[in-house]
Motif scaffolding. Structure first.
Motif, PDB file in Angstrom:
ATOM      1  N   VAL A  84       0.848  -1.197   0.000  1.00  0.00           N
ATOM      2  CA  VAL A  84       0.000   0.000   0.000  1.00  0.00           C
ATOM      3  C   VAL A  84       0.877   1.237   0.000  1.00  0.00           C
ATOM      4  CG1 VAL A  84      -1.764   1.281   1.249  1.00  0.00           C
ATOM      5  CG2 VAL A  84      -1.826  -1.214   1.213  1.00  0.00           C
ATOM      6  N   GLN A  85       0.747   2.015  -1.059  1.00  0.00           N
ATOM      7  CA  GLN A  85       1.556   3.229  -1.137  1.00  0.00           C
ATOM      8  C   GLN A  85       0.868   4.383  -0.412  1.00  0.00           C
ATOM      9  OE1 GLN A  85       3.196   4.303  -5.048  1.00  0.00           O
ATOM     10  NE2 GLN A  85       2.636   6.419  -4.579  1.00  0.00           N
ATOM     11  N   GLU A  86      -0.386   4.549  -0.658  1.00  0.00           N
ATOM     12  CA  GLU A  86      -1.128   5.601   0.018  1.00  0.00           C
ATOM     13  C   GLU A  86      -2.608   5.361  -0.159  1.00  0.00           C
ATOM     14  OE1 GLU A  86       0.690   8.326  -3.159  1.00  0.00           O
ATOM     15  OE2 GLU A  86      -0.998   9.498  -2.362  1.00  0.00           O
ATOM     16  N   LEU A 120      -1.860   1.013  -4.723  1.00  0.00           N
ATOM     17  CA  LEU A 120      -1.007  -0.145  -4.473  1.00  0.00           C
ATOM     18  C   LEU A 120       0.225  -0.077  -5.362  1.00  0.00           C
ATOM     19  CD1 LEU A 120      -3.839  -2.794  -4.567  1.00  0.00           C
ATOM     20  CD2 LEU A 120      -2.749  -1.869  -2.524  1.00  0.00           C
ATOM     21  N   LYS A 121       1.324  -0.509  -4.801  1.00  0.00           N
ATOM     22  CA  LYS A 121       2.579  -0.483  -5.538  1.00  0.00           C
ATOM     23  C   LYS A 121       3.176  -1.881  -5.474  1.00  0.00           C
ATOM     24  CE  LYS A 121       6.773   2.264  -5.626  1.00  0.00           C
ATOM     25  NZ  LYS A 121       7.572   3.212  -4.847  1.00  0.00           N
ATOM     26  N   ARG A 165       4.893  -1.301 -10.521  1.00  0.00           N
ATOM     27  CA  ARG A 165       3.625  -0.941 -11.143  1.00  0.00           C
ATOM     28  C   ARG A 165       2.739  -0.355 -10.069  1.00  0.00           C
ATOM     29  NH1 ARG A 165       1.207  -4.310 -15.859  1.00  0.00           N
ATOM     30  NH2 ARG A 165      -0.739  -3.731 -14.873  1.00  0.00           N
ATOM     31  N   VAL A 166       2.082   0.706 -10.418  1.00  0.00           N
ATOM     32  CA  VAL A 166       1.224   1.361  -9.437  1.00  0.00           C
ATOM     33  C   VAL A 166      -0.204   1.327  -9.965  1.00  0.00           C
ATOM     34  CG1 VAL A 166       0.847   3.458  -8.127  1.00  0.00           C
ATOM     35  CG2 VAL A 166       3.139   2.878  -8.863  1.00  0.00           C
ATOM     36  N   MET A 167      -1.118   1.086  -9.062  1.00  0.00           N
ATOM     37  CA  MET A 167      -2.513   0.980  -9.468  1.00  0.00           C
ATOM     38  C   MET A 167      -3.392   1.403  -8.292  1.00  0.00           C
ATOM     39  SD  MET A 167      -4.404  -2.541 -10.220  1.00  0.00           S
ATOM     40  CE  MET A 167      -5.097  -2.809 -11.825  1.00  0.00           C
ATOM     41  N   GLY A 168      -4.489   2.053  -8.606  1.00  0.00           N
ATOM     42  CA  GLY A 168      -5.402   2.435  -7.532  1.00  0.00           C
ATOM     43  C   GLY A 168      -6.646   1.570  -7.571  1.00  0.00           C
ATOM     44  N   ILE A 169      -7.105   1.155  -6.398  1.00  0.00           N
ATOM     45  CA  ILE A 169      -8.365   0.403  -6.369  1.00  0.00           C
ATOM     46  C   ILE A 169      -9.398   1.203  -5.568  1.00  0.00           C
ATOM     47  CG2 ILE A 169      -7.382  -1.898  -6.722  1.00  0.00           C
ATOM     48  CD1 ILE A 169      -7.503  -2.342  -3.720  1.00  0.00           C
ATOM     49  N   ILE A 211      -1.926  -9.273  -4.633  1.00  0.00           N
ATOM     50  CA  ILE A 211      -1.860  -8.031  -5.399  1.00  0.00           C
ATOM     51  C   ILE A 211      -1.177  -8.238  -6.746  1.00  0.00           C
ATOM     52  CG2 ILE A 211      -1.043  -5.661  -5.388  1.00  0.00           C
ATOM     53  CD1 ILE A 211      -3.180  -6.225  -3.401  1.00  0.00           C
ATOM     54  N   ASP A 212      -0.120  -9.028  -6.734  1.00  0.00           N
ATOM     55  CA  ASP A 212       0.594  -9.257  -7.995  1.00  0.00           C
ATOM     56  C   ASP A 212      -0.362  -9.759  -9.065  1.00  0.00           C
ATOM     57  OD1 ASP A 212       2.438  -8.873  -6.090  1.00  0.00           O
ATOM     58  OD2 ASP A 212       3.896 -10.302  -6.881  1.00  0.00           O
ATOM     59  N   GLU A 213      -1.148 -10.755  -8.648  1.00  0.00           N
ATOM     60  CA  GLU A 213      -2.080 -11.339  -9.618  1.00  0.00           C
ATOM     61  C   GLU A 213      -3.128 -10.310 -10.027  1.00  0.00           C
ATOM     62  OE1 GLU A 213      -2.218 -14.189 -11.105  1.00  0.00           O
ATOM     63  OE2 GLU A 213      -0.431 -15.062 -10.171  1.00  0.00           O
ATOM     64  N   LEU A 214      -3.575  -9.570  -9.040  1.00  0.00           N
ATOM     65  CA  LEU A 214      -4.623  -8.586  -9.291  1.00  0.00           C
ATOM     66  C   LEU A 214      -4.149  -7.554 -10.308  1.00  0.00           C
ATOM     67  CD1 LEU A 214      -7.439  -8.194  -8.054  1.00  0.00           C
ATOM     68  CD2 LEU A 214      -6.431  -6.473  -6.564  1.00  0.00           C
TER      69      LEU A 214
END
Lengths: 828, 189
Positions: B49-51, B104-105, B114-118, B165-168
């Motif tokens: 979790v990045q932020e 998420l990072k 890779r960064v992604m927001g959920i 998370i990796d899979e997600l």
């Protein structure tokens, strides 16, 4: 204080690789029949720098190797050696070899390669045979004769260094020591040329030397010691003939001073006879308590080199003291022959001398011994075979380029290094940053006490800031731009080598070498280019005989051309060879189950040629009998696509083929035209826009029930409705209120319907793939002034997408008349 | 920032009751940030979790699947935002100013982050969980793709679904998983 030299290694490697590039291109330019002294000097300088650097860092493998090469180059430079085409080949091979050695060193290896040993042996042979040549010719016959008869020469060296010599890190003492390694230093005299004490600068050198050296070395060996300082110094090396060399041992009795004699005066008068060196022995000095200052406890060994002195004249000097002293006077000149002079053959002399001339002197390696003894063929062929067996690519490859493949990991680590930037570009940047700082301080001042009256001033400052930022951005981008000659420079060599290996007569023409391209793009395009050029030579150009039979000139021509077109750089690789054979390609593709025979019938030529980009199209054997370009074209295509580039093939049978690569200028920035469709902002690359105009319904026609075309003056331009293509909600479906942006699409025109044109601005391209993935029709994203993300349009992608949609829509419409909503669902 | 501070205090609070309902002999513990979606509790490795941010409008991507809400500018990086509800085939709800985006990072295969927001309903808690507490995801055969479910954990009689998370992140198109939680729940019993 110890200095970790390793911190300089990277710089050394970079400079050395650059030096090797210089050598390579200079060697390519070199015409053996008419040697240009500038070119040969350039090669020599590069080799010399590499040698010096590698010796400094203790990379003896490289320094020893380069030394031999340098010796040969020096002889060529001095005109004592003829340079043949084979010699050029050998030098080119050495360049490869040195490159490989450096790469090995970079990877932590000792840098010895089979090739380096083999080449060293060849050098040794060249050098030994060369002595004969220079003997029979002119150059240094006197010295050579002396070499044979007596073995030693007395050299007189007058060395007056420039006053700045110490500042450049050169140490005269070290040179003298090196000279001592060559032979016996008989006399070193420093002629003081000192300024007044208050004018004295401790960092300047005011001394000069006259050195007498008795040695069996050649003049070049002495010159070499001064190689680094020769530009800033005066150096005269001459052979002293007819000089006699006297050794005098003078041991005065203890009471000599009582008789009023002074050794110093004796020596002064001796010095009048010639060059005098004195060594004092103080081993007889008593303890201080027993010391009697009236007595003399010292003895001296004197060395006198003189043209006039005879034993009598020396004895005359000592006449007054001879009764009271022990005196031995002996003539030394030519009286101690070196072991070398006993040897019979000159080859051996040469063998011995090569390592001797180096600094530090190193014992002869067993390898060179073997080289001199064994017949040349055996050591020569063995590494050759090894190199060939390592080559994995089935195309005919010159053996010397094969070892390049091995140290690839080392090379990779080097690439992560640095970028060399012209100083003017950096100066420019500094200037601009300076201006930016001024603007900033001006704005800062305005901000501290602002009232509305000063608004114009603020606006002026802001526009200045904008200007500064833009210029700064442009300059920063320019840092990354390099002329494409960086990528092209390897080809003359490669084409030459390939031509020789394949027995083809080739001519390479390079155009547009100054076209600038982003460094990152350049690095990635290198390998695909090599591949394409190699293919053109290998498969494209026919053998000379075949060419003549076809009525073409015997020498094949490869053309590399680079130019800007719109926002792209276009690189063309053309050959005038046999062209692609459509039939065979299709045949092969069917055989490999890449396409069905039915599909092939409707193929255009272009589609057929495109087949060679299919993965798995070629295997090892498939290429050799195929006229096409097989090997790894899928990799080429993938690499180019990874750069957002396009690759196309044009080919005419027996006329040749042209492969066109279209690349974006830079991966980082573009001039964009912002447009609005509904609530969405998109960006067109400005360079692709031809014009923008109001849409008029009456100019729009439907073709084949779906695709709209717009009558643009005398032209019909297909229209893409972006809202349909991207499934977004526009302002109005009504065409009358829309705008059409006419863009360049692969040479033709396409109109894109948008709601509004917004500003034009430079945008920084951000990758979507980094965190997401590639999106069709979108080449990237950028961040607008308000912090929101806007998408950059990829024209080619949009056209393709629109085409797909059209097909889908019409299919869908036929089925259920669902229209746009259905289409949106279909897409998601 | 506020959200981050909350998460931190949640971590601190959880350290105190880390022993509750968790086997004490499991030395290897990971911390998981949990969040609520449609009444179910899901957990992600807190190190990823990045932020945590509030919802802000994203730039939609053309022709993207419905669960990809678009991309946002996260201090110069383009970050895709995924609606996890839609991703899992749950009913979409309206976003409000308190809607939470967890950024998420994850270190991906190419060794770049890779960064992604959920987008989730709400952030819940932080738990320290031992490897032993985790049960493998039930085999739902082909009905549901459970690749991105790392395992199931019982915390205070609640089931928490831990996500991989990796899979997600690497799932190209997260398959339509109608009521993943319900199915898992029913199969677990």
């Amino acid at each position: 204080m110890t200095i970790d030299l390793a911190q300089f290694h990277q710089v050394f490697y970079e400079e050395s690789f650059e030096g090797l590039d210089v050598m390579e291109s200079a060697l390519m330019e070199l015409d053996p029949d008419n040697i240009d002294s500038e070119t040969i000097n350039a090669i020599f300088r590069a080799a010399h720098s590499i040698k010096g650097g590698s010796a400094t860092f203790g990379f003896t493998s490289v320094s020893e190797f380069t030394h031999d090469l340098e010796t040969i180059l020096d002889q060529v430079r001095a005109g004592t050696r003829k340079f043949s085409g084979d010699d050029v080949n050998l030098c080119l091979k050495s360049v490869d070899c040195m490159r490989e050695m450096l790469q090995l060193l970079q990877g932590g290896d000792d840098g010895h390669t089979p090739l380096s040993k083999e080449l060293k042996q060849q050098f040794a042979r060249m050098l030994s045979s060369d002595t004969d040549v220079s003997d029979s010719q002119e150059s240094i016959p006197a010295q050579a004769a002396e070499l044979d008869s007596q073995g030693t020469t007395l050299w007189e060296i007058r060395f007056t260094p420039g006053s700045d010599i110490l500042k450049t890190g050169n140490d005269v003492l070290r040179m003298l020591r090196d000279m001592g390694d060559l032979g016996e230093l008989l006399s070193v005299s420093c002629t003081p040329n000192l300024p007044a004490f208050n004018a004295f600068d401790a960092e300047s050198c005011y001394l000069s030397w006259r050195i007498l050296l008795e040695s069996d070395c050649e003049k070049s060996a002495i010159q070499e010691i001064f190689e680094w300082v020769i530009d800033e110094s005066e150096l005269v090396i001459s052979e002293t003939e007819g000089l006699s060399h006297w050794k005098i041992l003078f041991k005065p009795g203890a009471t000599i001073l009582h008789t009023g004699n002074e050794p110093l005066r004796l020596f002064t008068s001796l010095a009048e006879l010639g060059e005098l060196t004195t060594t004092a022995f103080v081993d007889k000095l008593p303890r201080l308590s027993l010391f009697d200052c009236e007595n003399c406890f010292m003895s001296w060994e004197l060395s006198l080199v003189s043209s006039t002195a005879t034993k009598e004249s020396i004895e005359a000097v000592f006449e007054w003291v001879v009764d009271d002293a022990e005196l031995v006077i002996a003539q030394e000149s030519n009286s101690k022959p070196k072991p070398v002079s006993d040897r019979a053959t000159k080859d051996v002399v040469q063998e011995q001398k090569a390592p001797q001339a180096q600094t530090p002197p190193k014992a002869q390696t067993p390898a060179t011994n073997v080289a001199a003894a064994s017949p040349p063929e055996i050591p020569q062929t063995k590494p050759q075979v090894a190199a060939e067996s390592r080559a994995s690519v089935p195309t005919a490859k010159p053996a010397d380029s094969a070892p390049k493949a091995k140290p690839a990991p080392a090379k990779k680590s080097a690439e992560t290094g640095s970028i060399r930037v012209g100083i003017d570009k950096v100066d420019n940047l500094i200037n601009m940053v300076g201006e930016l700082v001024i603007t900033q301080s001006m704005l800062g001042q305005l901000g501290t006490d602002f009232d509305v009256n000063r608004l114009p001033k603020l606006l002026e400052g802001l526009s200045q800031l904008e200007q500064n930022t833009r210029e700064l951005q442009e300059s920063v981008m320019r840092i990354r731009m390099l002329p494409i000659s960086f990528a092209f420079s390897r080809f003359p060599r490669m084409v030459r080598d390939l031509g020789q290996a394949l027995g083809k007569d080739l001519q390479l023409e390079m155009l547009g070498e100054h076209t600038e391209l982003d460094k990152t793009v350049m690095e990635k395009i290198g390998d695909p280019l090599v591949h394409l050029v190699r293919n053109a030579v290998d498969h494209g150009i026919e053998m000379p005989a075949d060419r003549l039979a076809k009525g073409k000139p015997a020498n094949g021509k490869i053309t590399l051309n680079a130019y800007h077109q719109g926002g792209n750089v276009v690189i063309e690789i053309s050959d005038d060879g046999k062209g692609l054979d459509r039939e065979k390609i299709v045949e092969k593709a069917i055989e490999k189950n890449l396409v069905t025979p039915l599909e092939c019938e409707t193929f255009t030529d272009e589609q057929a040629y495109d087949l060679i980009f299919q993965p798995g199209f070629s295997t090892a054997q498939a290429v050799s009998d195929l006229s096409g370009r097989g090997v790894g074209m899928d990799v080429v295509k993938r690499n180019i696509q990874a750069l957002n580039g396009i690759v196309e093939i044009r080919s005419t049978k027996d006329k040749g083929s042209t492969i066109t690569i279209r690349l974006p200028l830079t991966l980082a920035i573009l001039d964009g035209q912002l447009v609005r469709v509904g609530n969405n902002t998109y960006i067109f690359p400005l360079v692709s826009i031809i014009e923008s105009l109001h849409c008029r319904r009456e100019f729009i026609n439907k073709v084949a029930g779906g695709c709209n075309v717009f009558k643009l003056r005398d032209d019909y331009v297909p229209i893409i409705e972006l809202y349909k293509t991207f499934s977004v909600q526009p302002d109005a479906i009504d065409m009358d209120h829309s705008l059409i942006v006419v863009v360049d699409y692969e040479g033709g025109k396409v109109g894109v319907v948008v709601d509004e044109l917004l500003a034009q601005q430079q945008v920084v391209i951000k990758s979507l793939e980094q965190n997401y993935r590639r999106v069709d029709g979108i080449s990237g994203a950028t961040i607008l002034g308000d912090g929101t993300v806007a998408l950059i349009l990829d024209i080619t992608g949009i056209v393709k997408l629109a085409g797909d949609k059209f097909v889908q829509t019409s299919a869908r419409a036929r089925m259920s008349q669902e229209g746009l909503q259905g289409l949106a669902q279909l897409a998601s | 920032m506020q959200a981050n501070a909350n998460a931190d205090s949640a971590v601190a609070a959880n350290v105190a009751n880390a022993g509750d309902g968790i086997s004490p002999d499991s030395h290897q513990t990971d911390q998981y940030l949990t969040f609520i979606m449609a009444g179910e509790e899901y957990g992600v490795d807190i190190l990823c979790v990045q932020e945590i941010r509030g919802w802000e409008s994203a730039t939609p991507l053309p022709n993207a699947p419905a669960h990809i809400k678009g991309v946002i500018n996260l201090r110069g990086t383009i970050v895709p935002i995924v609606d996890l509800r839609q991703c899992f085939g749950m009913e979409a709800i309206d976003y409000t100013p308190v809607t939470v985006v967890i950024v998420l990072k994850v270190k991906s295969e190419s060794s770049e982050y890779r960064v992604m927001g959920i987008v989730v309903d709400a952030v819940s808690d932080v738990y320290s969980l031992g490897k032993k507490d985790m049960r493998p995801p039930p085999d739902l055969s082909n009905a549901v793709n459970t690749d991105f479910v790392k395992g199931l954990v019982n915390v205070e009689d609640k089931m928490v679904i831990l996500l991989d998370i990796d899979e997600l992140l690497t799932l190209e198109d997260v398959p339509n998983l109608a009521n993943v939680a319900k199915q898992i729940q029913s199969s677990v019993g």
